[in-house]
Every structure is written in C-alpha cells, then in structure tokens.
Design a protein around this motif. Structure first.
Motif, PDB file in Angstrom:
ATOM      1  N   TYR A 151      -6.670   6.336 -14.196  1.00 59.77           N
ATOM      2  CA  TYR A 151      -5.767   5.607 -13.310  1.00 59.77           C
ATOM      3  C   TYR A 151      -4.390   5.531 -13.974  1.00 59.77           C
ATOM      4  CZ  TYR A 151      -4.128   1.420 -10.762  1.00 59.77           C
ATOM      5  OH  TYR A 151      -3.430   0.524 -10.006  1.00 59.77           O
ATOM      6  N   VAL A 159       1.089  10.178  -9.198  1.00 61.60           N
ATOM      7  CA  VAL A 159       0.485   9.147 -10.042  1.00 61.60           C
ATOM      8  C   VAL A 159      -0.991   9.217  -9.728  1.00 61.60           C
ATOM      9  CG1 VAL A 159       0.396   6.736 -10.706  1.00 61.60           C
ATOM     10  CG2 VAL A 159       2.511   7.692  -9.818  1.00 61.60           C
ATOM     11  N   GLY A 201       3.399   1.599  -1.717  1.00 65.99           N
ATOM     12  CA  GLY A 201       4.012   1.744  -3.030  1.00 65.99           C
ATOM     13  C   GLY A 201       5.328   1.003  -3.183  1.00 65.99           C
ATOM     14  N   THR A 258      -2.822   4.215  -5.093  1.00 65.50           N
ATOM     15  CA  THR A 258      -3.187   3.881  -3.720  1.00 65.50           C
ATOM     16  C   THR A 258      -2.615   4.917  -2.766  1.00 65.50           C
ATOM     17  OG1 THR A 258      -2.875   1.625  -4.427  1.00 65.50           O
ATOM     18  CG2 THR A 258      -3.239   1.963  -2.097  1.00 65.50           C
ATOM     19  N   CYS A 265       4.053  -1.221  -8.914  1.00 65.69           N
ATOM     20  CA  CYS A 265       3.173  -1.108 -10.079  1.00 65.69           C
ATOM     21  C   CYS A 265       1.694  -1.235  -9.701  1.00 65.69           C
ATOM     22  CB  CYS A 265       3.503  -2.186 -11.109  1.00 65.69           C
ATOM     23  SG  CYS A 265       5.158  -2.071 -11.782  1.00 65.69           S
ATOM     24  N   HIS A 266       1.385  -2.220  -8.815  1.00 58.05           N
ATOM     25  CA  HIS A 266      -0.025  -2.462  -8.481  1.00 58.05           C
ATOM     26  C   HIS A 266      -0.506  -1.390  -7.513  1.00 58.05           C
ATOM     27  CE1 HIS A 266      -0.567  -6.219 -10.618  1.00 58.05           C
ATOM     28  NE2 HIS A 266       0.681  -6.507 -10.293  1.00 58.05           N
ATOM     29  N   GLY A 267      -1.484  -0.627  -7.947  1.00 54.62           N
ATOM     30  CA  GLY A 267      -1.928   0.519  -7.165  1.00 54.62           C
ATOM     31  C   GLY A 267      -1.430   1.810  -7.786  1.00 54.62           C
ATOM     32  N   LYS A 268      -0.657   1.675  -8.871  1.00 55.86           N
ATOM     33  CA  LYS A 268      -0.242   2.879  -9.605  1.00 55.86           C
ATOM     34  C   LYS A 268      -0.645   2.776 -11.071  1.00 55.86           C
ATOM     35  CE  LYS A 268       3.915   3.831  -6.880  1.00 55.86           C
ATOM     36  NZ  LYS A 268       5.367   3.614  -6.941  1.00 55.86           N
ATOM     37  N   VAL A 269      -0.376   1.618 -11.670  1.00 58.51           N
ATOM     38  CA  VAL A 269      -0.669   1.499 -13.099  1.00 58.51           C
ATOM     39  C   VAL A 269      -1.188   0.103 -13.443  1.00 58.51           C
ATOM     40  CG1 VAL A 269       1.745   1.013 -13.659  1.00 58.51           C
ATOM     41  CG2 VAL A 269       0.233   1.883 -15.433  1.00 58.51           C
ATOM     42  N   ALA A 270      -0.604  -0.934 -12.816  1.00 58.70           N
ATOM     43  CA  ALA A 270      -1.166  -2.277 -12.980  1.00 58.70           C
ATOM     44  C   ALA A 270      -2.405  -2.378 -12.091  1.00 58.70           C
ATOM     45  CB  ALA A 270      -0.136  -3.318 -12.578  1.00 58.70           C
ATOM     46  N   PHE A 271      -3.208  -3.451 -12.228  1.00 61.29           N
ATOM     47  CA  PHE A 271      -4.496  -3.457 -11.517  1.00 61.29           C
ATOM     48  C   PHE A 271      -4.312  -3.127 -10.041  1.00 61.29           C
ATOM     49  CE2 PHE A 271      -3.410  -8.056 -11.380  1.00 61.29           C
ATOM     50  CZ  PHE A 271      -3.516  -8.283 -10.014  1.00 61.29           C
ATOM     51  N   PRO A 272      -5.228  -2.350  -9.470  1.00 60.19           N
ATOM     52  CA  PRO A 272      -5.039  -1.870  -8.104  1.00 60.19           C
ATOM     53  C   PRO A 272      -5.277  -2.955  -7.054  1.00 60.19           C
ATOM     54  CG  PRO A 272      -7.091  -1.025  -9.016  1.00 60.19           C
ATOM     55  CD  PRO A 272      -6.413  -1.771 -10.118  1.00 60.19           C
ATOM     56  N   VAL A 273      -4.845  -2.659  -5.834  1.00 64.49           N
ATOM     57  CA  VAL A 273      -4.883  -3.659  -4.761  1.00 64.49           C
ATOM     58  C   VAL A 273      -6.306  -3.965  -4.302  1.00 64.49           C
ATOM     59  CG1 VAL A 273      -2.579  -3.299  -3.870  1.00 64.49           C
ATOM     60  CG2 VAL A 273      -4.410  -1.804  -3.139  1.00 64.49           C
ATOM     61  N   LEU A 316       0.825  -1.212   0.000  1.00 63.91           N
ATOM     62  CA  LEU A 316       0.000   0.000   0.000  1.00 63.91           C
ATOM     63  C   LEU A 316       0.857   1.259   0.000  1.00 63.91           C
ATOM     64  CD1 LEU A 316      -2.739  -1.092   2.556  1.00 63.91           C
ATOM     65  CD2 LEU A 316      -3.086  -0.660   0.130  1.00 63.91           C
TER      66      LEU A 316
END
Lengths: 338, 140
Positions: free
Chosen positions: B34, B122, A309, B126, A315-323, A307
């Motif tokens: 996003y 970004v 980052g 999150t 990447c996940h939570g910024k550009v790849a699928f989010p958490v 969470l």
C-alpha cells in the motif's frame, strides 16, 4: 455441438483458473514441490501422501492451525519446517494451505471422475520396476532436480501403486469467491517481498537487494488495512523514530493538540479530526490553506471527494490508513434521538 | 472432459485460444505494498525500468513533512517533474540520495526496479482500486 462448446468453455476456464493463481499460491506449490514432495509424494515414514484423502482425513480433523504448527515445529517423524530451516512460518503456512487444497481437490474429483490409470512420470522411467506414484502431477514435469529427488525417496516405498487420486488444478479464485470480503487481501498476499509483488521486475538485480516489508514491519504495531501497520501507534510507542528534519535527528515537531468535531449528515457517527496525530507527521503548510481552509465551516468535505483523492483523500486511501477504516474518523456517536 | 474423438478439431484448441486471449487482456494482479508509488514519467521512453518509491520504507525513517514540505514533493503520483539532472543537482530524491544521507544515484536499479510499462500510480490507492484500474501505458 453443445458438448463441443462446453469443452471449449471448460478448457478456457480451467486454464485461466490455473494461470490466475496468485504469487502466494505459486509459492506454496513451489515449496511443496521442492521440499515437502521429497517425503509426501511416496509417503516416507508414513507421511500423508499428497492428495490422498484417507491419509489426510484424521489429520484434517485437527484443523489447519494444528497442521501448520506441527509442520513448523516438527511432530513425530516430521522434521521442523520439513527439514528446510530457511523456510519461514509464513512459507510453511502457504505450503500447508497448498496441501489442503490438493486434498480438497481429490475429494471433489473422486466423487465425479472415473478412475484413470496412473501416468508415467519422469521419475518412474528413471527407476524401472517401481510403481508409478498416483500423485504423478506433482512429481512429473518438474525440473530434473525434482525428479531426481523423487527417485531417491521412492525407493523405500515399495508399496503397490495406491488408488489413483486425480489431482485437478482447481482455481484459487473459486475458493476465495465466498470469502468474507473479496476486496480485502487474503493473508498470503500481504507484505510480499519486492520480487513477488507484481510491480517490481524480478529480473532486475536491484530488486533482490531491496528490504522485504515483512522484515521491516515485524516489530511494528499491527493494523487491519493498508500496510497492515499502525503507523501512528508505532510512532507513539517509539517503535520507529522517523526524523522531522532532513539533517537534524534531534529536531522535534510542534504538536498541536486540538480536536475538530465535524457533524455529519445521516446515521454515521460524527468525525473527530485530531490535529495531534497529524502534526506529529506533517507541517501545517502541508494541509493549510491549499487543501483545508483553516476556518470552521469553510470546508465542504464529502466522502465522494475523499474517494476521488481530494481533501482527506490526498493521504487517506493512498498512504495514510485507507478509507475502509470508517470508524477511525467517524468515531463520535450521535446522541440517541428520543 | 476433453473429447478429441470427434471428426473435427477437438474442443480444447479453441478453448486454449479463448484462454490466451483473456489472459492477454486481463492484467496480472499486483499485490505490492500500500502506498508504493510507481513513477513512469520518462523512464519507459528513456529505456529504463520505471522507478518505484516505497512509501513504507521512507515512513520508518522520515516524517511526511521532510519530503512533502521541506523538499517540495507534491502529493500526487507523477505530479513532480523529477529528472535525473535535478536529482544529481540535489533536488527531490537527490536531497538525500547523494551518498551522504542515503546511497547515491549510481545505484540505478534500486529505484528503477519496476516492470517495464507499469503506469504511474499509487499502488493500492482508493482511486486505483475503485475508479481507475491500472492500464499499461496509461498517460496521466
């Protein structure tokens, strides 16, 4: 004094509610004011008038979906897309949604408010002798073009002034406050064009030139979060063909098909990390060794750091699928305990 | 609701003032894509709009590896010291935006299209949503 304070609060709250209207709400209102109002203010050819409960009741019973369909494809005297072919189905949705809101507000205010005399909109002044429409808030105070439009369409409507429906400006937030998950974006806020997305400067000439995400995503596989695009599926199905090399369009990635299972504490299902989907997009050096030491048990991964980052969160939570998509990673159920 | 028949200033005047104060304090909600990256390392000081990098647009055309391994972009918004000089020399964005692979740097306003004073971020990440609400002019 208490009443005075209450007035202060009321005005502040109502005003705020109005200002906080999202871009989509604004757009719906704008479409209604510029396109739909031409018929729906005066009730041309029995069009249900904006905010008129009795006009709308039988129609509301069909459900919003049916109304959107009729507005989009045309129905009886209602031309497809309200007669403006440049509107998209999404625009129609926003407009119908805004009209629903107007009816809802009329219902609320007709229960509490005492009838107020109809105002004198700009349109009525230009057309003397015509009754002032009840929905004056919609017709009045707009640009001269809108007023002129209202004048034209009011002529056939020689009916006496209908009962005054008070159209108050209700907060879009208040309607959303009990929605399923306030952190999820409502449909009308997804994939907005750059000029309306809140970070692009609408006054910049370049902003107008940029591609709209919705246009680019229309042929891609859908997902429930992030860009609302399933990038991995779209790549696998050749819906997109992103280059792996700057210059050589034929260069293919070296895909490693190796799953790493991570047992996790607590009741969450274990994590299955697929190298395959990652190596389709990335080079080994993107993750190893800086982010993940390529050795079993050497990486202490936690949701807290993700969470923040780090690790998967790079990447996940910024550009790849989010958490928010827990089960995409936590996908291996634990064996039932006896 | 609005009662101005009192012998003093009507309630809606301070009401309006309270509303304006809250409006000025609260940032307008942004609902961009996003992964959109706002880069404002130097733009504001240079009198340019901040640059916006749409991740989604580039994902359709290139895999992550091309920029993040071959071109050396770090995985951090604002963590790459990108300047126009370097871009013109063919580094960073300039590896493609040279009029050859993609349109060239003369099209200033296509990248420098952000609202002035938008902080480096970004968008919808999150971190941004849960931990650090965007503040204007926040320094990295």
């Amino acid at each position: 004094m208490t009443e005075y304070m209450r007035n202060v609060l009321w005005v502040a709250l109502l005003g705020l509610a109005g200002f906080q209207a999202s871009a989509a709400e604004e757009k719906g209102k704008q479409i209604v004011d510029t396109v739909c109002a031409a018929c729906h203010v005066a009730g041309v050819l029995n069009a249900p008038k904006l905010g008129d409960i009795q006009d709308w009741m039988p129609r509301l019973q069909q459900g919003e979906e049916a109304l959107i369909k009729h507005a989009d494809e045309g129905f009886n005297a209602m031309p497809p897309k309200g007669g403006n072919a440049s509107l998209s189905t999404e625009d129609i949705k926003l407009a119908v949604h805004h009209m629903m809101g107007l009816v809802g507000e009329s219902i609320v205010s007709s229960k509490s408010a005492t009838p107020t005399p109809p105002g004198k909109p700009a349109a009525a002044e230009k057309a003397p002798g015509k009754p002032a429409p009840a929905s004056d808030k919609v017709a009045a105070g707009k640009s001269p073009v809108d007023s002129a439009r209202s004048v034209v369409v009011e002529k056939p409507a020689a009916r006496p002034a209908p009962k005054p429906a008070v159209i108050a400006k209700a907060s879009p937030e208040s309607r959303r406050v009990n929605s399923f998950n306030r952190l999820l974006r409502p449909a009308e806020q997804r994939n907005l064009p750059p000029a309306k997305d809140g970070i692009h400067d609408a006054e910049n000439d370049g902003t107008e030139v940029l591609q709209h995400p919705k246009e680019a995503f229309s042929s891609l596989d859908k997902a429930n979060s992030g860009n609302r695009v399933d990038w991995v599926k779209s790549l696998g199905g050749d819906k997109i063909t992103p280059r792996y090399d700057l210059l050589d369009p034929d260069k293919r990635p070296m895909v490693l098909d190796l799953n790493i299972v991570r047992e996790v504490k607590g009741s969450m299902p274990d994590v299955v990390y697929p190298h395959k989907q990652h190596t389709e997009w990335l080079d080994c050096s993107n993750c190893h060794p800086a982010i993940f030491i390529p050795k079993k048990g050497a990486n202490n991964i936690s949701m807290a750091s993700i969470l923040m980052g780090e690790q998967c969160g790079v990447c996940h939570g910024k550009v790849a699928f989010p958490v928010a998509e827990c089960r995409k990673c936590h996908s291996k159920n634990k064996p039932m305990k006896k | 609701m609005i009662n101005s028949r009192k012998g003093r200033c009507p309630g809606w005047i301070p009401g309006l003032a309270v509303m304006l104060v809250i409006l000025l304090l609260g940032p307008a909600p942004a609902t961009a894509e996003y992964g959109d990256v706002v880069i404002n390392n130097y733009s504001d000081q240079a009198g340019m709009r901040p640059a916006i990098f749409p991740h989604w647009f580039h994902r359709i055309r290139f895999r992550c590896k091309v920029c993040h391994a071959d071109l050396g972009f770090q995985f951090k918004a604002g963590g790459n010291d990108i300047t126009m000089l370097k871009i013109i020399d063919g580094e960073f964005c300039g590896a493609c935006h040279n009029g050859d692979i993609a349109w060239s740097v003369e099209n200033c306003n296509l990248c420098h299209s952000g609202k002035p004073n938008t902080s480096t971020q970004v968008h919808q990440s999150t971190l941004q949503k849960l931990l650090a609400p965007a503040k204007p002019k926040a320094k990295e």
